[in-house]
Design a protein around this motif. Sequence first.
Motif, PDB file in Angstrom:
ATOM      1  N   UNK A 324      41.531  42.784  59.025  1.00 46.25           N
ATOM      2  CA  UNK A 324      42.099  41.354  59.266  1.00 46.25           C
ATOM      3  C   UNK A 324      41.236  40.297  59.508  1.00 46.25           C
ATOM      4  N   UNK A 325      41.135  39.197  59.046  1.00 47.19           N
ATOM      5  CA  UNK A 325      40.520  37.949  58.992  1.00 47.19           C
ATOM      6  C   UNK A 325      39.959  37.620  60.422  1.00 47.19           C
ATOM      7  N   UNK A 326      40.711  37.753  61.387  1.00 47.64           N
ATOM      8  CA  UNK A 326      40.342  37.629  62.735  1.00 47.64           C
ATOM      9  C   UNK A 326      39.065  38.247  63.365  1.00 47.64           C
ATOM     10  N   UNK A 327      39.044  39.408  62.668  1.00 51.41           N
ATOM     11  CA  UNK A 327      37.923  40.126  63.067  1.00 51.41           C
ATOM     12  C   UNK A 327      36.428  39.633  62.789  1.00 51.41           C
ATOM     13  N   UNK A 328      36.609  38.932  61.824  1.00 51.71           N
ATOM     14  CA  UNK A 328      35.195  38.297  61.232  1.00 51.71           C
ATOM     15  C   UNK A 328      34.844  37.197  61.894  1.00 51.71           C
ATOM     16  N   UNK A 329      34.145  37.331  62.823  1.00 46.69           N
ATOM     17  CA  UNK A 329      33.790  36.377  63.689  1.00 46.69           C
ATOM     18  C   UNK A 329      32.418  35.711  63.427  1.00 46.69           C
ATOM     19  N   UNK A 330      32.562  34.316  63.319  1.00 50.01           N
ATOM     20  CA  UNK A 330      31.345  33.577  62.838  1.00 50.01           C
ATOM     21  C   UNK A 330      29.894  33.964  63.301  1.00 50.01           C
ATOM     22  N   UNK A 331      30.006  34.210  64.700  1.00 48.30           N
ATOM     23  CA  UNK A 331      28.564  34.634  65.117  1.00 48.30           C
ATOM     24  C   UNK A 331      28.080  35.972  64.416  1.00 48.30           C
ATOM     25  N   UNK A 332      28.813  36.875  63.809  1.00 49.61           N
ATOM     26  CA  UNK A 332      28.508  38.043  63.596  1.00 49.61           C
ATOM     27  C   UNK A 332      28.562  38.199  61.735  1.00 49.61           C
ATOM     28  N   UNK A 333      29.371  37.362  61.316  1.00 57.61           N
ATOM     29  CA  UNK A 333      29.559  37.699  59.756  1.00 57.61           C
ATOM     30  C   UNK A 333      29.511  36.376  59.232  1.00 57.61           C
ATOM     31  N   UNK A 334      28.965  36.427  57.972  1.00 63.60           N
ATOM     32  CA  UNK A 334      29.048  35.169  56.984  1.00 63.60           C
ATOM     33  C   UNK A 334      30.074  35.718  56.071  1.00 63.60           C
ATOM     34  N   UNK A 335      30.968  34.975  55.444  1.00 61.96           N
ATOM     35  CA  UNK A 335      31.876  35.519  54.474  1.00 61.96           C
ATOM     36  C   UNK A 335      32.251  34.545  53.419  1.00 61.96           C
ATOM     37  N   UNK A 336      32.074  35.099  52.151  1.00 59.78           N
ATOM     38  CA  UNK A 336      32.314  34.360  50.779  1.00 59.78           C
ATOM     39  C   UNK A 336      33.762  34.688  50.640  1.00 59.78           C
ATOM     40  N   UNK A 337      34.713  33.761  50.280  1.00 66.05           N
ATOM     41  CA  UNK A 337      35.800  33.787  49.638  1.00 66.05           C
ATOM     42  C   UNK A 337      36.099  33.829  48.310  1.00 66.05           C
ATOM     43  N   UNK A 338      36.829  34.597  47.522  1.00 67.62           N
ATOM     44  CA  UNK A 338      37.188  34.747  45.971  1.00 67.62           C
ATOM     45  C   UNK A 338      38.619  34.640  45.935  1.00 67.62           C
ATOM     46  N   UNK A 339      38.812  34.004  44.571  1.00 68.69           N
ATOM     47  CA  UNK A 339      40.158  33.970  44.291  1.00 68.69           C
ATOM     48  C   UNK A 339      41.188  33.026  45.022  1.00 68.69           C
ATOM     49  N   UNK A 340      42.164  33.682  45.387  1.00 66.72           N
ATOM     50  CA  UNK A 340      43.226  32.881  46.308  1.00 66.72           C
ATOM     51  C   UNK A 340      44.023  33.690  47.006  1.00 66.72           C
ATOM     52  N   UNK A 341      44.595  33.075  48.233  1.00 65.06           N
ATOM     53  CA  UNK A 341      45.387  33.894  49.192  1.00 65.06           C
ATOM     54  C   UNK A 341      46.673  33.075  49.771  1.00 65.06           C
ATOM     55  N   UNK A 342      47.818  33.552  49.572  1.00 69.93           N
ATOM     56  CA  UNK A 342      49.047  32.770  49.973  1.00 69.93           C
ATOM     57  C   UNK A 342      49.373  33.812  51.057  1.00 69.93           C
ATOM     58  N   UNK A 343      49.855  35.006  50.564  1.00 70.77           N
ATOM     59  CA  UNK A 343      50.764  35.887  51.318  1.00 70.77           C
ATOM     60  C   UNK A 343      50.507  37.316  50.493  1.00 70.77           C
ATOM     61  N   UNK A 344      50.892  38.484  51.204  1.00 71.36           N
ATOM     62  CA  UNK A 344      50.946  39.631  50.613  1.00 71.36           C
ATOM     63  C   UNK A 344      52.064  39.641  49.582  1.00 71.36           C
ATOM     64  N   UNK A 345      51.776  40.358  48.367  1.00 76.26           N
ATOM     65  CA  UNK A 345      52.743  40.365  47.413  1.00 76.26           C
ATOM     66  C   UNK A 345      53.780  41.377  47.522  1.00 76.26           C
ATOM     67  N   UNK A 346      55.013  40.998  47.359  1.00 70.54           N
ATOM     68  CA  UNK A 346      56.342  41.830  47.740  1.00 70.54           C
ATOM     69  C   UNK A 346      56.941  41.806  49.031  1.00 70.54           C
ATOM     70  N   UNK A 347      58.089  42.256  49.137  1.00 69.83           N
ATOM     71  CA  UNK A 347      58.852  42.138  50.534  1.00 69.83           C
ATOM     72  C   UNK A 347      58.050  43.165  51.393  1.00 69.83           C
ATOM     73  N   UNK A 348      57.601  44.308  51.128  1.00 68.83           N
ATOM     74  CA  UNK A 348      57.272  45.430  51.812  1.00 68.83           C
ATOM     75  C   UNK A 348      56.246  44.934  52.991  1.00 68.83           C
ATOM     76  N   UNK A 349      55.204  43.917  52.477  1.00 65.55           N
ATOM     77  CA  UNK A 349      54.088  43.599  53.346  1.00 65.55           C
ATOM     78  C   UNK A 349      53.986  42.317  53.662  1.00 65.55           C
ATOM     79  N   UNK A 350      55.188  41.555  53.483  1.00 70.05           N
ATOM     80  CA  UNK A 350      55.237  40.211  53.900  1.00 70.05           C
ATOM     81  C   UNK A 350      55.033  39.965  55.303  1.00 70.05           C
TER      82      UNK A 350
END
Length: 392
Positions: A324-350
């Motif tokens: 989960x995104x919340x564990x990538x704390x800025x003091x420990x991780x530098x993160x590059x994002x790719x593509x796009x994210x809105x929510x998981x696909x399908x009802x099972x993982x909403x």
Amino acid sequence: MNRNGLLLCLISSLALAACHASEGPATSTTKSAPEKTAVEPAKPANREADDAARFLAGMPGREGSAYKALESQKAWIDHARQMDEAWAGFEKRRKAGMTKFQQAELVGAPVDGSPIWYPFSGGDALTMLVFFPGHTTYSMAALEPPGRIPTAAQFEKLDLGKELPQIASTLSSLLGKSFFVTREMDRQLRGQVTDGVAEPMLILLARLGYQINGYQYVQLDENGKLVPRGVDTQRAAFGRNRGLSLDIERAGEKPATLVYISLNLDDAHMKDNPAFKTYVAGLGKSCTLLKSTSYMMHSDGFKLIRQMVLDDSALIIQDDSGVPWKYFTPEHWQVQLYGDYVSPFGADFQFRTQKDLRAAYEAQRKDVKPMAFRMGYGAGKIESNLQVARRK
């Protein structure tokens, strides 16, 4: 001394020098030749896995293959054509984009020379090897059993017209959708089609251009070391920490070892499995791949493996089903994002929607990089996403 005498003296001196050279180094300080990168793979020490891989992949066997006679059957010829078509489709739709991504985004420190770790992998050697070619240590871990290396004698007793299409079907989701469908794995890789991930992995290795120089059935001992094991011919090696080790090599690359270990990665099993934790820590700081994990590490039941990933990784590449995104704390991780994210696909993982990850994509919109390929849940139906996190 006449000319003949000089010639005899010279010949004697050369013979004496050759004799001393054949005795080996005179002292322990003699330096050995530096290791060279292989140009062409060496002849396999044990060719059984390589021969099986090419046969299952629909590729003509090398000279001396035990499967050569079977290649004349119409069923194998049809299988080879279908595998060619499936692989060509993957190369056209996804592999070219994945390779360009790798060459642009997964090079330099800390990637170069690092071990590669792929928990929740199933038999997906494909994504791992396309994203991280040329490494020498690959480790995969998932619930599915490792399975066994088949022999030509076994296939001689089977109806290839029924058997080969079923084996090919184990890869249809991975090649088409980018991931193994869990319910399909449960049905296909536990005895109904194959007895584990070995056969699908062999196909992927052969199609990616690897030669398999040898194999060994392995397990982890109590100290987290890989040791040889026998094969349970009745149950296809179900059980914790049992695995398969493959010696692989591709033209222009150094020989590598790919290890698959079968185990349950949930906390209930991991808390009583210190050997696996020791094994992973022993790899060193790895580049870790997480993809289509069914959002396991979003659950409180997978806290231990999540923490192992965070502790033991120098780089993590994942889709939104990983850490989960919340564990990538800025003091420990530098993160590059790719593509796009809105929510998981399908009802099972909403219910696994990450509002903070969505907010990060919005806030960093000008820095988000595009993806020229689709992967993960909903591939081809919604925009795919990846995050590459580098430890600071």
